[in-house]
Design a protein around this motif. Structure first.
Motif, PDB file in Angstrom:
ATOM      1  N   MET A 281       0.849  -1.175   0.000  1.00 43.74           N
ATOM      2  CA  MET A 281       0.000   0.000   0.000  1.00 43.74           C
ATOM      3  C   MET A 281       0.894   1.236   0.000  1.00 43.74           C
ATOM      4  N   LYS A 282       0.567   2.165  -0.866  1.00 44.17           N
ATOM      5  CA  LYS A 282       1.368   3.391  -0.966  1.00 44.17           C
ATOM      6  C   LYS A 282       1.218   4.221   0.297  1.00 44.17           C
ATOM      7  N   ASP A 283       2.261   4.974   0.602  1.00 46.71           N
ATOM      8  CA  ASP A 283       2.301   5.759   1.836  1.00 46.71           C
ATOM      9  C   ASP A 283       1.133   6.743   1.950  1.00 46.71           C
ATOM     10  N   TYR A 284       0.805   7.422   0.840  1.00 49.77           N
ATOM     11  CA  TYR A 284      -0.257   8.418   0.921  1.00 49.77           C
ATOM     12  C   TYR A 284      -1.619   7.764   1.179  1.00 49.77           C
ATOM     13  N   ILE A 285      -1.822   6.561   0.663  1.00 47.58           N
ATOM     14  CA  ILE A 285      -3.078   5.850   0.917  1.00 47.58           C
ATOM     15  C   ILE A 285      -3.123   5.403   2.372  1.00 47.58           C
TER      16      ILE A 285
END
Length: 91
Positions: free
Chosen positions: A1-5
């Motif tokens: 999962m991407k950091d911003y998500i």
């Protein structure tokens, strides 16, 4: 999962839990769709923080149970506003 998500999931979830906000309210505050908020708090949050996921789930269930009351109030306001504007036009 991407950091911003990952960060958004936690921020949205904490917001809903702390303010008892609806999915629609949270979506508006965070500038994302209702679908995104729903997916964040029902699917993604479970993988990140199970305890917070349970707390948010309780808020969502409460909001769902109360939904018909809020809908009725919104409809009542709508018709009252329409009545008032037609009274002004006639008067």
């Amino acid at each position: 999962m991407k950091d911003y998500i990952y960060q958004r999931v936690l921020e949205v979830s904490n917001y809903i839990y702390e303010t008892k906000a609806t999915v629609r309210q949270a979506a508006k505050v965070f500038g994302v769709s209702k679908s995104t908020v729903h997916k964040d708090v029902t699917e993604r949050l479970e993988k990140i923080n199970g305890q917070l996921a349970e707390k948010v789930k309780e808020v969502l269930e409460y909001n769902k149970a109360e939904r018909h009351f809020r809908g009725g109030e919104a409809t009542k306001r709508k018709y009252m506003e329409e009545k008032n504007s037609s009274d002004i036009k006639e008067g």
